[in-house]
Every structure is written in C-alpha cells, then in structure tokens.
Motif scaffolding. Structure first.
Motif, PDB file in Angstrom:
ATOM      1  N   GLY A  56       0.786  -1.225   0.000  1.00 16.82           N
ATOM      2  CA  GLY A  56       0.000   0.000   0.000  1.00 16.82           C
ATOM      3  C   GLY A  56       0.814   1.268   0.000  1.00 16.82           C
ATOM      4  N   THR A  57       2.069   1.208  -0.423  1.00 14.11           N
ATOM      5  CA  THR A  57       2.942   2.390  -0.388  1.00 14.11           C
ATOM      6  C   THR A  57       2.658   3.297  -1.576  1.00 14.11           C
ATOM      7  OG1 THR A  57       4.673   1.133   0.740  1.00 14.11           O
ATOM      8  CG2 THR A  57       5.321   3.179  -0.333  1.00 14.11           C
ATOM      9  N   SER A  58       2.353   4.555  -1.300  1.00 14.37           N
ATOM     10  CA  SER A  58       2.067   5.536  -2.347  1.00 14.37           C
ATOM     11  C   SER A  58       3.253   6.439  -2.632  1.00 14.37           C
ATOM     12  CB  SER A  58       0.863   6.399  -1.952  1.00 14.37           C
ATOM     13  OG  SER A  58      -0.295   5.618  -1.781  1.00 14.37           O
ATOM     14  N   LEU A  59       4.098   6.688  -1.622  1.00 18.04           N
ATOM     15  CA  LEU A  59       5.222   7.613  -1.795  1.00 18.04           C
ATOM     16  C   LEU A  59       6.415   7.122  -0.996  1.00 18.04           C
ATOM     17  CD1 LEU A  59       5.905  10.538  -2.979  1.00 18.04           C
ATOM     18  CD2 LEU A  59       5.547  11.339  -0.637  1.00 18.04           C
ATOM     19  N   VAL A  60       7.584   7.122  -1.637  1.00 20.80           N
ATOM     20  CA  VAL A  60       8.840   6.788  -0.962  1.00 20.80           C
ATOM     21  C   VAL A  60       9.710   8.032  -0.975  1.00 20.80           C
ATOM     22  CG1 VAL A  60      10.890   5.319  -0.937  1.00 20.80           C
ATOM     23  CG2 VAL A  60       8.703   4.383  -1.710  1.00 20.80           C
TER      24      VAL A  60
ATOM     25  N   ALA B  62       4.163   3.169  -6.436  1.00 17.04           N
ATOM     26  CA  ALA B  62       4.667   4.241  -5.580  1.00 17.04           C
ATOM     27  C   ALA B  62       5.372   5.331  -6.382  1.00 17.04           C
ATOM     28  CB  ALA B  62       5.630   3.671  -4.539  1.00 17.04           C
ATOM     29  N   VAL B  63       5.283   6.561  -5.886  1.00 15.89           N
ATOM     30  CA  VAL B  63       5.976   7.717  -6.456  1.00 15.89           C
ATOM     31  C   VAL B  63       7.204   7.982  -5.605  1.00 15.89           C
ATOM     32  CG1 VAL B  63       5.789  10.185  -6.983  1.00 15.89           C
ATOM     33  CG2 VAL B  63       3.817   8.680  -7.301  1.00 15.89           C
ATOM     34  N   TRP B  64       8.282   8.453  -6.242  1.00 11.64           N
ATOM     35  CA  TRP B  64       9.494   8.787  -5.501  1.00 11.64           C
ATOM     36  C   TRP B  64       9.543  10.279  -5.241  1.00 11.64           C
ATOM     37  CZ3 TRP B  64      14.571  10.701  -7.629  1.00 11.64           C
ATOM     38  CH2 TRP B  64      15.542  10.797  -6.617  1.00 11.64           C
ATOM     39  N   GLN B  65       9.737  10.659  -3.974  1.00 13.11           N
ATOM     40  CA  GLN B  65       9.952  12.043  -3.586  1.00 13.11           C
ATOM     41  C   GLN B  65      11.423  12.229  -3.252  1.00 13.11           C
ATOM     42  OE1 GLN B  65       8.220  15.055  -3.265  1.00 13.11           O
ATOM     43  NE2 GLN B  65      10.204  15.877  -2.649  1.00 13.11           N
ATOM     44  N   ARG B  66      12.105  13.046  -4.040  1.00  8.55           N
ATOM     45  CA  ARG B  66      13.508  13.332  -3.769  1.00  8.55           C
ATOM     46  C   ARG B  66      13.593  14.371  -2.659  1.00  8.55           C
ATOM     47  NH1 ARG B  66      18.027  14.976  -8.349  1.00  8.55           N
ATOM     48  NH2 ARG B  66      19.848  15.021  -6.959  1.00  8.55           N
ATOM     49  N   CYS B  67      14.417  14.124  -1.673  1.00  7.55           N
ATOM     50  CA  CYS B  67      14.553  15.036  -0.537  1.00  7.55           C
ATOM     51  C   CYS B  67      14.920  16.427  -1.034  1.00  7.55           C
ATOM     52  CB  CYS B  67      15.616  14.520   0.433  1.00  7.55           C
ATOM     53  SG  CYS B  67      15.989  15.668   1.782  1.00  7.55           S
ATOM     54  N   ARG B  68      14.093  17.415  -0.728  1.00  2.00           N
ATOM     55  CA  ARG B  68      14.327  18.773  -1.228  1.00  2.00           C
ATOM     56  C   ARG B  68      15.568  19.390  -0.599  1.00  2.00           C
ATOM     57  NH1 ARG B  68      10.361  23.268   1.589  1.00  2.00           N
ATOM     58  NH2 ARG B  68      12.152  24.044   2.762  1.00  2.00           N
ATOM     59  N   THR B  69      15.887  19.018   0.653  1.00  2.00           N
ATOM     60  CA  THR B  69      17.060  19.587   1.328  1.00  2.00           C
ATOM     61  C   THR B  69      18.339  19.163   0.628  1.00  2.00           C
ATOM     62  OG1 THR B  69      15.866  19.512   3.428  1.00  2.00           O
ATOM     63  CG2 THR B  69      18.258  19.780   3.531  1.00  2.00           C
ATOM     64  N   HIS B  70      18.460  17.879   0.341  1.00  2.00           N
ATOM     65  CA  HIS B  70      19.659  17.386  -0.337  1.00  2.00           C
ATOM     66  C   HIS B  70      19.705  17.848  -1.793  1.00  2.00           C
ATOM     67  CE1 HIS B  70      19.776  14.763   3.193  1.00  2.00           C
ATOM     68  NE2 HIS B  70      21.048  14.595   2.919  1.00  2.00           N
ATOM     69  N   TYR B  71      18.525  17.952  -2.405  1.00  2.00           N
ATOM     70  CA  TYR B  71      18.505  18.423  -3.785  1.00  2.00           C
ATOM     71  C   TYR B  71      19.015  19.863  -3.878  1.00  2.00           C
ATOM     72  CZ  TYR B  71      17.068  20.234  -8.242  1.00  2.00           C
ATOM     73  OH  TYR B  71      17.099  20.851  -9.470  1.00  2.00           O
ATOM     74  N   MET B  72      18.637  20.691  -2.943  1.00  2.00           N
ATOM     75  CA  MET B  72      19.075  22.086  -2.948  1.00  2.00           C
ATOM     76  C   MET B  72      20.604  22.181  -2.919  1.00  2.00           C
ATOM     77  SD  MET B  72      18.040  25.333  -2.846  1.00  2.00           S
ATOM     78  CE  MET B  72      16.469  25.564  -2.008  1.00  2.00           C
TER      79      MET B  72
ATOM     80  N   ALA C 147      11.912  18.418 -11.477  1.00  2.00           N
ATOM     81  CA  ALA C 147      10.591  18.823 -10.989  1.00  2.00           C
ATOM     82  C   ALA C 147       9.692  17.658 -10.577  1.00  2.00           C
ATOM     83  CB  ALA C 147       9.898  19.692 -12.034  1.00  2.00           C
ATOM     84  N   PRO C 148       9.510  16.625 -11.406  1.00  2.00           N
ATOM     85  CA  PRO C 148       8.596  15.538 -11.009  1.00  2.00           C
ATOM     86  C   PRO C 148       9.003  14.849  -9.707  1.00  2.00           C
ATOM     87  CG  PRO C 148       9.123  15.399 -13.341  1.00  2.00           C
ATOM     88  CD  PRO C 148      10.067  16.402 -12.759  1.00  2.00           C
ATOM     89  N   ASP C 149      10.314  14.799  -9.444  1.00  2.00           N
ATOM     90  CA  ASP C 149      10.790  14.113  -8.241  1.00  2.00           C
ATOM     91  C   ASP C 149      10.774  15.026  -7.014  1.00  2.00           C
ATOM     92  OD1 ASP C 149      11.315  11.948  -9.909  1.00  2.00           O
ATOM     93  OD2 ASP C 149      13.349  12.651 -10.338  1.00  2.00           O
ATOM     94  N   VAL C 150      11.193  16.294  -7.197  1.00  2.00           N
ATOM     95  CA  VAL C 150      11.274  17.216  -6.069  1.00  2.00           C
ATOM     96  C   VAL C 150       9.887  17.712  -5.648  1.00  2.00           C
ATOM     97  CG1 VAL C 150      12.241  19.408  -5.270  1.00  2.00           C
ATOM     98  CG2 VAL C 150      13.604  17.915  -6.728  1.00  2.00           C
ATOM     99  N   LEU C 151       8.946  17.757  -6.600  1.00  2.00           N
ATOM    100  CA  LEU C 151       7.603  18.261  -6.307  1.00  2.00           C
ATOM    101  C   LEU C 151       6.559  17.156  -6.251  1.00  2.00           C
ATOM    102  CD1 LEU C 151       7.512  21.522  -8.472  1.00  2.00           C
ATOM    103  CD2 LEU C 151       8.287  21.207  -6.114  1.00  2.00           C
ATOM    104  N   ALA C 152       6.976  15.929  -6.108  1.00  2.00           N
ATOM    105  CA  ALA C 152       6.023  14.819  -6.024  1.00  2.00           C
ATOM    106  C   ALA C 152       5.079  14.977  -4.843  1.00  2.00           C
ATOM    107  CB  ALA C 152       6.782  13.496  -5.928  1.00  2.00           C
ATOM    108  N   TYR C 153       5.545  15.630  -3.792  1.00  2.00           N
ATOM    109  CA  TYR C 153       4.733  15.794  -2.580  1.00  2.00           C
ATOM    110  C   TYR C 153       3.456  16.577  -2.829  1.00  2.00           C
ATOM    111  CZ  TYR C 153       6.336  20.668  -2.249  1.00  2.00           C
ATOM    112  OH  TYR C 153       6.585  21.992  -2.497  1.00  2.00           O
ATOM    113  N   THR C 154       3.413  17.390  -3.908  1.00  2.00           N
ATOM    114  CA  THR C 154       2.242  18.236  -4.165  1.00  2.00           C
ATOM    115  C   THR C 154       1.017  17.416  -4.551  1.00  2.00           C
ATOM    116  OG1 THR C 154       2.906  18.545  -6.494  1.00  2.00           O
ATOM    117  CG2 THR C 154       3.685  20.174  -4.869  1.00  2.00           C
TER     118      THR C 154
END
Length: 413
Positions: free
Chosen positions: A226-230, A249-259, A316-323
């Motif tokens: 049931g995982t939707s986001l990692v 599942a969608v991958w969310q790249r950590c915005r802190t490390h991406y910056m 964008a798709p990875d860093v903004l997946a949380y939206t």
C-alpha cells in the motif's frame, strides 16, 4: 497461642531451607516473577489469558526463554510474547535500556577482540567491562541478537504503509584484516493507524541497485504494501529498485539534499540568491501555485544560470512529487528530515564504537536502538490522522503531475 498448623508450616519451611534452600528460594522467585509478568501482559492486552472481553486490544503469542541471574542462582523465566508489539520486563530483568545494553555488548566485543579505537579504550573502564571474558561477551551478544532478530523479521501487518522514508548510513567494519565501509540501510513508514514504525534495517556492502533491491524485496516479503510515496535522497540504484518492487509508488527526492546539489551548478557568489529564489517554490499554499512558481523560477534562472535552470526543470517531477498529496502532510514528506533525525541518534550511539568488529555487531547496536525507537513511536500520539491518510491514497498519477507541470510552464512563459 500459636496454631499447630502454622508451627508445622514453619518447621517444613526451615527444613527445606536447611536441606536445599537455594532451590526453594529460586522456585519462589521464579513463580513470583512469572505472576508479575502475567499480570503486566494482561494489562497490556486488556484481558487475561483466554478471557473474552470487549476491552481486549492484543493477544498473547507464546513465550521466549530468558535466564535471570539472581543471588540464589540463575532462574529460567518464560517471557510472554504479544501478537502485536513487544513486551520486555525491564523493571525485573535489567534496569538498563536495550540500546545501552547493546552498546555495552558491542564495546565489550571490540575490547575483547583487541580492535577498539582510542576513544573506546577510554570508555571500557567507565563501563566496567575490563574483566569480561569472551564467553561473557558471547552470552550478552546472543541475548541481544535474539531480540534484534525477532524485531527485524516481524511481520509488517499494520499496513497499508502509505508513506515510507529510506536512508543509508556509512559505518566502518573490520573484514579480512582491513577496515571497510558498509552501508546501514533503514526504512520507516506510517501505518494505517497513523503511527510511525521502523520497517527494517540491514547492512549492505555498497549502496547500489542490488543492495537496495534485496532490502526492498525483504520488506515486501514481510508484508510491506500500500505504499504511495517513498521519500529518500538520490541514492544510487534506489529509484530503480523502487520502480521494480513498488510499481504503484511515487518517488519524492529530498528537497534539502537536492538544494545542495543544485547550488553546485551556480557560482558561490550567487548561491544565497538562488537558494532564496528556489525556496519560494516550497512556500506556496497549494499544488497549482507551487508548479506555477516552479516554472517562474526556472524562467528567471534561464538567462544567467541555464545549467541550474535545466537541472531544476528535469528534477521537478521528483522534487515536487509531494504536491500530489494532502497539504497537511507536506512538511513531513517533502524531505528526508524525519529520517535524518533518526540517523543523528544512530550516529550518537555508533560514534562511541568507531570501528565495529564485524557486521553482526553493527546490526546488534543499530537494531537495538531502532527497536527502542519503534516502541516509543507505538505509544506516542499519531504522526498523521487516519482520515488524511485515506485522502493520501487517492493521489494523482504521474501523468497528471506532468500535465500540471506543462500547463504551469506555458503560463510562466
């Protein structure tokens, strides 16, 4: 006047104590301890053994043997096990917490094997382990290993686990006469009840696709679903492993490390300005305005810093997946900061050791620390509400996000 029956009982007790007093006292202590543990487990379960009660919240699940050292000898106790969660009578068996006990065991093993660092040499006297033999260390390790193994292999049956955070931590281990780096990989998640859980921990040789794939397959075999986001950093091979094992599942790249990664693509003199500009993307009140602001920032960067602009567009798709998930979850899921805080506590414990004697010692210490954290989360207040988690499982698919991104970019231009 003294009753004759009382006299007979006292005489019998004196005789037993004179002839074989230790055995009698040991049996009395054992029975007393078993009754105390039974009462404590009944309270945790909300009902007694075999009792039908509407207040029941858990069930017993057998026993595990545990020796208990006392002044009248070693007593074999049967520690009750619960079907969900864990029970450990710290008040009876050891006043020291499991993580601290694991630290002592690992430091002792380092000391006995002669592989301790300079820092560990200064700790052994404080811990009082100078006189420990190899057999004593082995007994300590075996007891902890059993507990950690049970924790690592338990079924993941509290799903669906809508959000999962993953990270890796490097540790130094002696292998084949050399000191090598290994990666401790961990995963945490939010269960259906809204509480956080430690899902798993393992040691892999390198952070590559094969290591992450094996780790994820192990979690799925134990019940991860049931995982939707990692959420994670951009570890090598992890994204492909997520796609292979968690196709929904969608991958969310950590915005802190991406910056940090993005700022390497602009001159140092401009990094503060670019960082401030990019942060405006994450300050928006809803999904649509977030994507629109992302497109504006890309357009502003394009003229002076085209490399950074292209990088931000591609990410964008990875860093903004949380939206694509409920707004009330954004602060928890747009970065790997929750996992980073856990890593900080792991570092605090493992830095004491410095160099581990083997991989088993890494698992012993890290596993004990994580088991304690897992227990604390189980009784803490919910990390997320069940209603918001239900909404989270209805997130938009990747195609919808791409459509929003294209539309926002067109508007910005």
């Amino acid at each position: 006047m003294i009753d004759n029956n009382n006299m007979d009982a006292l005489a019998w007790l004196r005789k037993q104590l004179d002839e074989d007093g230790n055995d009698l006292l040991a049996e009395m202590v054992r029975e007393f301890a078993q009754r105390l543990m039974a009462a404590e487990v009944d309270a945790l379960a909300g009902a007694g053994w075999g009792e039908q009660s509407p207040d029941r919240v858990n069930h017993r699940n057998g026993y595990r043997a545990r020796p208990f050292d006392t002044r009248v000898g070693t007593i074999d106790l049967a520690i009750p096990k619960l079907r969900r969660g864990s029970y450990f009578p710290d008040w009876l068996l050891d006043p020291r917490r499991r993580a601290e006990k694991a630290l002592v065991a690992v430091v002792a093993e380092c000391y006995v094997r002669g592989v301790s660092t300079r820092r560990v040499d200064g700790l052994v006297k404080t811990l009082g382990i100078e006189s420990l033999s190899k057999s004593q260390v082995s007994r300590m390790a075996a007891e902890l290993d059993e507990m950690v193994t049970e924790f690592r292999n338990r079924p993941l049956d509290a799903g669906p686990y809508t959000y999962v955070w993953m990270d890796a931590l490097t540790q130094k281990v002696r292998e084949g006469g050399r000191i090598v780096n290994v990666a401790v990989v961990t995963a945490t998640g939010v269960n259906a009840d809204g509480h956080r859980e430690i899902l798993g921990v393992d040691v892999i040789t390198t952070e590559d696709g094969a290591g992450w794939l094996a780790f994820l397959r192990g979690l799925i075999a134990r019940g991860l679903s049931g995982t939707s986001l990692v959420v994670s950093d951009a570890h090598a091979g992890l994204v492909d492993a997520i796609g292979s094992t968690l196709p929904g599942a969608v991958w969310q790249r950590c915005r802190t490390h991406y910056m940090r990664n993005l700022l390497t693509r602009v001159p140092k003199s401009a990094q503060a300005m670019v960082a401030t500009l990019v942060r405006t993307i994450f300050a928006q009140p809803d999904s649509a305005s977030t994507w629109t602001q992302h497109a504006r920032v890309v357009a502003q960067l394009q003229e002076k810093f085209p490399d950074a602009a292209d990088h931000l567009t591609d990410a964008a798709p990875d860093v903004l997946a949380y939206t694509g998930f409920p707004k009330e979850h954004w602060r928890q899921i747009w970065s790997n900061n929750p996992q980073e805080r856990l890593n900080k506590e792991l570092r605090r414990r493992t830095d004491v050791v410095g160099i581990f004697p083997n991989r088993e010692a890494v698992i012993r210490l890290v596993g004990a620390v994580l088991a304690e954290q897992h227990d604390e989360w189980a009784i803490a207040r919910r990390y997320m509400s069940t209603d918001s988690l239900t909404k989270a499982r209805m997130h938009p698919i990747d195609g919808d996000l791409e459509e929003v991104s294209s539309h926002a970019l067109t508007e910005a231009m």
